[in-house]
Design an enzyme around this catalytic site. Structure first.
Site, short mmCIF file in Angstrom:
data_model
loop_
_atom_site.label_atom_id
_atom_site.label_comp_id
_atom_site.label_asym_id
_atom_site.label_seq_id
_atom_site.Cartn_x
_atom_site.Cartn_y
_atom_site.Cartn_z
CB THR A 256 -20.05 -24.31 -97.00
OG1 THR A 256 -21.12 -23.60 -97.62
CG2 THR A 256 -19.39 -25.21 -97.98
CE LYS B 225 -18.98 -14.64 -99.07
NZ LYS B 225 -19.86 -15.81 -98.99
CB THR C 190 -18.64 -17.36 -95.81
OG1 THR C 190 -19.44 -17.72 -96.93
CG2 THR C 190 -17.60 -18.42 -95.54
CG ASP C 191 -23.53 -16.05 -97.71
OD1 ASP C 191 -22.39 -16.12 -98.19
OD2 ASP C 191 -24.53 -16.56 -98.26
N1 ASP Z 1 -24.91 -19.25 -97.74
C1 ASP Z 1 -24.00 -20.03 -96.96
C2 ASP Z 1 -23.98 -19.50 -95.55
O1 ASP Z 1 -23.58 -18.40 -95.33
C3 ASP Z 1 -22.63 -20.00 -97.55
C4 ASP Z 1 -21.59 -20.62 -96.67
O2 ASP Z 1 -21.85 -21.57 -95.96
O3 ASP Z 1 -20.49 -20.13 -96.63
O4 ASP Z 1 -24.32 -20.24 -94.66
#
Ligand code: ASP
Length: 448
Positions: free
Chosen positions: A101, A256, A177-178
Site C-alpha cells: 500500500t 504486526k 505491512t503484512d
Molecule cells: N496486504 C498488503 C501487503 O502486505 C497490505 C499492505 O500493503 O500493507 O502488501
C-alpha cells in the site's frame, strides 16, 4: 482482465470509463465512488472505490443501475510533477520499493493505483521529503507482501549491498505491512555489519485516504536516517493512533499486532530503539544499537533453505500434521506452542489416547535429522521448557527452546539450514546469536 460483455456494453451506452466517478444503485443500496479498472475477480462485478477509500464489488444484474456522478475525489487536483534536482549538502537516501500500500498512489484520471517509481513521484506525493534528504528511488518488486518469498529477501540483500557500495547514507525499503516483520528478520540476518540505517516502511491506509499513514511513516524514516547515528535493519511505523510519532522497531523483535490500526507494529520483549515525533525530533529509548560508520563493510549472507515450516499447536492437534512435513522432506519445523512452550503429548484419558503419537512422531523426526524448535504463541515472553514434566520430555527428545518470536525463529531456521546440508551444523548456527535475535532477557516495559 476485463469487465464482462454485459457490463462493458452498459458502460459504453452511458459513456462511462474506469476512473469516472459513478453512482450505482442496487436493490435498496446506493454506492458512489470511482469505477476501478477490472484487474481480478468475477468479471460480472463492478469494482467501485468508495469515498472512504475501500474498494467494493457490486454484482451486476438487471436490477443494477449505474450513472455518472460527481464526487469528492473527482475534485482533487492531479499532483504536479516537478523536475527533481538533488542538493549536494543533504544526505542521500535510496528507496527500494517492493510494493504494498505504501508505494502506491491513485491516479484519478484512470482510477488505477499506480506505483511510485521515480524520485519525482515520491517528491510530488510527499514534497517535505526533499527538505530532509536527496532521494533515489529503485523499484525492485511491485507486489503485495503476502507473496514475498525467500528469493525476494535474498534479492533485496544484494540490492542493499549495491546501494551501500554506491555510498548512500541510508536505505528505506517500502514494503507491504503484512509480512514486513519476516522481511526485517531476514534482512537483519542477511545484511550483517551494515554501515548505515536500513528502514522498512509500510502503511496501513492507502495514500488516497485522508487517514493515510504513508507520508508520516516515510518522513519519520527520512528524518531518522538524516539526523541519527543509527545503523542496521529496523521498521519505522506509526507509534500511536494519531499522527504524532513513529517508532523505530528492531528488525528481529517486532510483529504486526493489529489488522487495521496505523500503530499496528509493536516491538516484542524489547524496547523500540527510538521515537520520532511529527516534527522530526528524535528520542532514543535504548543506546545498545550499532552506530553509523560509512567506512564499515557490510557482510552479506544471502542463504536460505525453504524446507522449513511454522506450525501452530492447538487443542486437538493431530500428529499427522507433523508427519506431512516429515514425508515432504522438510528440514526444520518451528512449533508455535501454547503458553511457555507446550504441545499435547500426554495421555490422561481415552479422549487423549493419540497424544503419545505426537511425541513419537517428534522423536522420529528429530532422529531422522529434522530440527524442531519451540516458540510460544503468546506474543510476549520467553518460552521456558524446564517448568513442566511434558516439556522436559520434549526437550529430552531434542526439541530446542528458542528465545525468539515464531516469525524470527522460522526465518533464522531457514537461514541456518541455507548454510549447510548438515543438520548438526545448522543447529549450531540456529543456536548461535548472530544479530541479537536470541534474547537473554525480556524487557517487561515492552509489554506496558
Ligand atoms: N496486504 C498488503 C501487503 O502486505 C497490505 C499492505 O500493503 O500493507 O502488501
Amino acid at each position: 482482465m476485463e469487465y464482462s460483455q454485459q457490463i462493458l456494453s452498459e458502460l459504453k451506452k452511458k459513456g462511462i470509463r474506469p476512473g469516472d466517478y459513478v453512482v450505482v444503485e442496487k436493490d435498496v443500496h446506493t454506492f458512489s465512488g470511482l469505477l476501478m479498472p477490472k484487474s481480478q475477480g468475477d468479471s460480472n462485478s463492478l469494482i467501485v472505490k468508495l469515498d472512504n477509500g475501500y474498494n467494493t464489488g457490486i454484482n451486476f444484474d438487471k436490477n443494477t443501475k449505474i450513472k455518472k456522478g460527481k464526487g469528492e475525489q473527482e475534485k482533487r487536483p492531479k499532483a504536479k510533477i516537478e523536475k527533481y534536482k538533488p542538493d549536494p549538502t543533504k544526505p542521500t537516501i535510496a528507496i527500494l520499493s517492493t510494493g504494498g500500500t505504501v508505494a502506491s498512489r491513485i491516479d484519478y484520471s484512470t482510477g488505477a493505483v499506480t506505483p511510485l517509481e521515480t524520485a519525482e513521484d515520491i517528491i510530488s506525493a510527499i514534497p517535505e521529503i526533499k527538505n530532509i534528504a536527496n532521494i533515489r528511488i529503485r523499484p525492485v518488486f511491485q507486489m503485495a507482501s503476502d507473496d514475498i518469498e525467500s528469493y525476494h529477501w535474498m534479492t533485496l540483500a544484494k540490492k542493499i549491498e549495491d546501494e551501500i557500495d554506491s555510498g548512500v547514507d541510508g536505505i528505506i525499503i517500502t514494503h507491504g505491512t503484512d509480512t514486513m516483520h519476516y522481511t526485517s528478520a531476514a534482512l537483519s540476518l542477511m545484511v550483517q555489519n551494515s554501515p548505515i540505517p536500513i528502514l522498512l516502511v509500510g502503511s496501513q491506509r492507502s495514500s488516497d485516504r485522508g487517514s493515510s499513514d504513508a507520508s508520516m511513516n516515510l518522513l519519520c524514516a527520512a528524518q531518522f536516517i538524516a539526523n541519527s547515528d543509527f545503523s542496521g535493519v529496523a521498521i519505522c511505523m506509526h507509534g500511536s493512533a494519531s499522527d504524532d510519532f513513529c517508532y523505530i522497531h528492531p528488525g528481529l523483535h517486532v510483529r504486526k499486532m493489529h489488522t487495521s490500526r496505523r500503530d499496528a507494529f509493536r516491538s516484542i520483549d524489547v524496547l523500540s530503539y527510538a521515537k520520532i515525533d511529527h516534527k522530526g525530533a528524535i528520542s532514543f529509548l535504548r543506546n545498545d544499537y550499532s552506530k553509523k560508520d560509512k567506512k564499515r563493510k557490510p557482510h552479506i549472507v544471502d542463504r536460505y533453505d525453504n524446507r522449513v515450516a511454522l506450525v501452530k499447536i492447538y487443542p486437538g492437534f493431530d500428529y499427522h500434521i507433523l508427519e506431512f512435513f516429515e514425508k515432504a522432506g522438510y528440514r526444520g519445523v518451528i512449533l508455535e506452542g501454547t503458553g511457555l512452550g507446550h504441545a499435547p503429548i500426554s495421555q490422561t484419558d481415552d479422549a487423549t489416547k493419540l497424544h503419545p503419537k505426537l511425541l513419537e512422531t517428534i522423536r522420529r523426526m528429530i532422529v531422522g535429522g529434522i530440527i524442531i524448535g519451540m516458540t510460544s504463541q503468546c506474543a510476549y515472553g520467553k518460552v521456558n521448557m524446564n517448568v513442566y514434566r511434558p516439556q522436559r520430555i520434549m526437550q529430552e527428545a531434542g526439541i530446542l527452546p528458542l528465545y525468539m518470536t515464531p516469525e524470527t525463529a522460522l526465518v533464522k531456521m531457514g537461514w541456518s539450514l541455507g548454510h549447510t546440508k548438515n543438520s548438526e551444523d545448522a543447529k549450531k548456527i540456529l543456536l548461535t546469536n548472530v544479530a541479537g535475535e536470541i534474547l537473554d532477557r525480556v524487557d517487561v516495559q515492552a509489554y506496558e
